[in-house]
Structure formats: structure tokens, C-alpha cells
Design a protein around this motif. Structure first.
Motif, short mmCIF file in Angstrom:
data_model
loop_
_atom_site.label_atom_id
_atom_site.label_comp_id
_atom_site.label_asym_id
_atom_site.label_seq_id
_atom_site.Cartn_x
_atom_site.Cartn_y
_atom_site.Cartn_z
N ASP A 163 -0.45 9.09 7.96
CA ASP A 163 -1.45 8.07 7.64
C ASP A 163 -1.78 8.07 6.16
O ASP A 163 -1.91 7.01 5.53
CB ASP A 163 -2.71 8.33 8.47
N ASP A 205 1.14 6.63 4.24
CA ASP A 205 1.18 5.18 4.45
C ASP A 205 0.11 4.48 3.63
O ASP A 205 0.35 3.41 3.06
CB ASP A 205 1.00 4.87 5.94
N ARG A 262 1.21 4.38 0.01
CA ARG A 262 2.29 3.41 -0.15
C ARG A 262 1.76 1.98 -0.08
O ARG A 262 2.09 1.14 -0.93
CB ARG A 262 3.33 3.64 0.95
N THR A 263 0.92 1.70 0.88
CA THR A 263 0.41 0.34 1.08
C THR A 263 -0.50 -0.10 -0.06
O THR A 263 -0.45 -1.25 -0.50
CB THR A 263 -0.35 0.26 2.41
#
Length: 315
Positions: free
Chosen positions: A208, A211, A214-215
Motif C-alpha cells: 500500500d 502504491d 507511485r500514484t
């Protein structure tokens, strides 16, 4: 300039001034600069547990001495330091941690700048969470350090992802500088989920967290990337949470790739981190120039699709 410099090795200066004296520290720093290194990572509490005074600051002072002994070098380097976790009373950590109140942030930053012998730093981290201080106050105080030019960017170390997101939303609402980088414990080997680590305060990167970085296009910094030498040295056993069947499979994959590329385990781990998504900035501490040379060579190691498949297929 991308101040987070994603995928670049940061030299960890944790033990400069304590375990490592001036000559050893300077030799490592000189070589790091010679090899084109940019990021120097420290903290205002390094390393209070090694210092006979019971307080931190030795690492920052050593970096400041190196800057002073090498005119012009400060302009070539980027400084990353942390505040919030320094003990205010010797021998009472973590009970006496300075925390992240506006007054604590101001005092800690002033002390770090003085020890480093500089008027600004490229990246300032909130070293740990402080849930005793309203987030609005923390965000405003940290944002003010960027507004007045003493800090270029802000990062959150050892923060839960939801707290980081809330802090960034708070900064947006205030019109303040948000956290643009996050720092967690991360390496190729993975600990047993929810297992207690032997190192107090460490927060392990989760899927999580990766992610989220990255997002949101955040800089992602990782510490304890080489597990204190456990990848390379049989006399450095893995911490208990890393001793399980998945580790055996991962080490076998790591050895297969290292052998095929003529590289070391350490180099493959660092290349895997830097070449991932998100691209990780690994913080790596060394105790010799030879170790530094090994670490820095990982920047030139290319992991082709086959190597990545071997490493990433382990589950």
C-alpha cells in the motif's frame, strides 16, 4: 531539478562522528563525492545511542566539518536530515523525544543548520510521527521552513500512509508546502507481516505504501536496505522476522541473478530497488571506501527482463 532524485543512492552518515572518526568519515565522503554521489543522509539524533553524552548531533557536526574543510563542496551535495526523534534527556529515549511541536521543529532545525554549517538543506524529514501535536500545527510549522528558504522540500519518515495522506491534504488546505517524499524500511527480503522488529520505531514498507508513492509521484527513500550486512556476511544473521521459507526462495533467486551478472548480492538488491516502480532512493551506510565502491557500482548494474522475472516471481 528533481530534488528527491529518485533512484539515486544516498550515503547514510549515521555513525559519522561516533563509530567512525574524522579520518574514516572524510575518506568515505571524499570518495562518495569523487564517484558523483549527491545525497548525504543524516539526522539530529544520530547517533545518541553510541555517544557517551547520550545525545545526537555528532553525524551532522562531522558533515559540517567536512564541508568546512572542502570549500565549494557544499554546493555539490544535497543534504537530507531529520528531526523529531532526538532525546531531550540523556538515557530516557523514547520518553523524552523532542517531537514535532512548532517550538521543537524550530529549535531542531536551527541546531541542525548550525552543526552542518549551512543556511539551508535540500530535504527535511519528520523523523517519526507525533500524535500529541495537532496535525495542523505540524504542517504549518514545517511549511514555514520552506517558505522562509531554509528548507527546499519536506519528507515524512516512519509515518503511516493514512497520516501522510492526511498531512498532505492539510497542507493543501493551508496553502503550505506538503510532504513530497516518504521514507520507510524496505529491502528485497520481506519480514513476516505484523512481526515485531528488533529496531524500535522502524516502519516497514507495505504494498500500500509503495502504491501510494507511485500514484502520488512521491520520492520514496528506503533505509536498512542491506540489512546491516546480512546479505553479504555469514556472521551477520538475519533478524528473526526475516527467517522464514520465503527468504530462502528469495536468497536463491538473488544468488542466481548475482552469479549470472557477475555481481554481489548487495549490488543486485540496490539495483532492484533503484530500478523499481516507484524508483527507490536507498540509504546505504558503509564503514570503508571499499564497501562504498561496491555499493556505488550498483548504479551501473542493469537488470534485464529475465533477471527481474527471477527476482519478482518469488512469492
Amino acid at each position: 531539478m528533481d530534488i528527491t532524485h529518485k533512484g539515486q543512492i544516498a550515503l547514510g552518515a549515521m555513525y559519522f562522528g561516533t563509530r567512525q572518526g574524522r579520518d574514516q568519515s572524510f575518506a568515505i565522503l571524499d570518495r562518495f563525492a569523487e564517484l558523483g554521489g549527491r545525497w548525504l543522509d543524516t539526522a539530529n539524533n544520530y547517533s545518541f545511542w553510541e555517544d557517551q553524552t547520550g545525545f545526537g548531533g555528532a553525524s551532522e557536526r562531522m558533515l559540517g566539518q567536512w564541508f568546512g574543510a572542502n570549500p565549494g563542496i557544499r554546493e555539490q551535495m544535497w543534504v537530507s536530515t531529520k528531526l523529531g526523534a532526538a532525546p531531550l534527556v540523556a538515557g530516557t529515549w523514547p520518553e523524552s523525544m523532542e517531537g514535532l511541536s512548532p517550538a521543537a521543529i524550530e529549535a531542531a532545525l536551527a541546531g541542525s543548520l548550525e552543526r552542518l554549517g549551512t543556511d539551508h538543506m535540500e530535504l527535511l524529514w519528520a523523523h517519526v510521527e507525533d500524535r500529541t501535536v495537532p496535525l495542523n500545527d505540524q504542517v504549518a510549522a514545517l511549511g514555514a521552513t520552506v517558505a522562509d528558504g531554509r528548507v527546499k522540500q519536506l519528507g515524512a519518515s516512519n509515518h503511516a500512509v493514512w497520516r501522510l495522506e492526511r498531512a498532505r491534504a492539510t497542507a493543501s488546505a493551508q496553502g503550505a508546502e506538503p510532504y513530497s517524499a516518504m521514507q520507510l524500511r524496505h529491502t528485497y527480503l520481506q519480514p513476516i507481516p505484523f512481526a515485531d522488529l528488533p529496531d524500535g520505531g522502524h516502519v516497514v514498507a507495505t504494498p500500500d505504501a509503495l502504491d501510494y508513492a507511485r500514484t502520488e509521484d512521491l520520492g520514496f527513500w528506503a533505509y536498512n536496505t542491506l540489512l546491516a550486512g546480512a546479505y553479504a556476511r555469514p556472521d551477520r544473521p538475519l533478524p528473526a522476522p526475516y527467517v522464514h521459507s520465503d527468504t530462502e526462495l528469495r536468497l536463491a533467486a538473488l544468488d542466481r541473478v548475482a552469479t549470472s551478472l557477475g555481481a554481489t548480492r548487495n549490488q543486485v538488491v540496490l539495483a532492484w530497488l533503484m530500478g523499481g516502480t516507484p524508483a527507490v532512493t536507498p540509504i546505504v551506510g558503509v564503514s570503508s571506501v571499499a564497501q562504498l565502491d561496491e555499493v556505488m557500482a550498483s548504479r551501473d548494474l542493469h537488470l534485464d527482463p529475465e533477471a527481474l522475472s527471477v527476482l519478482d516471481s518469488v512469492s
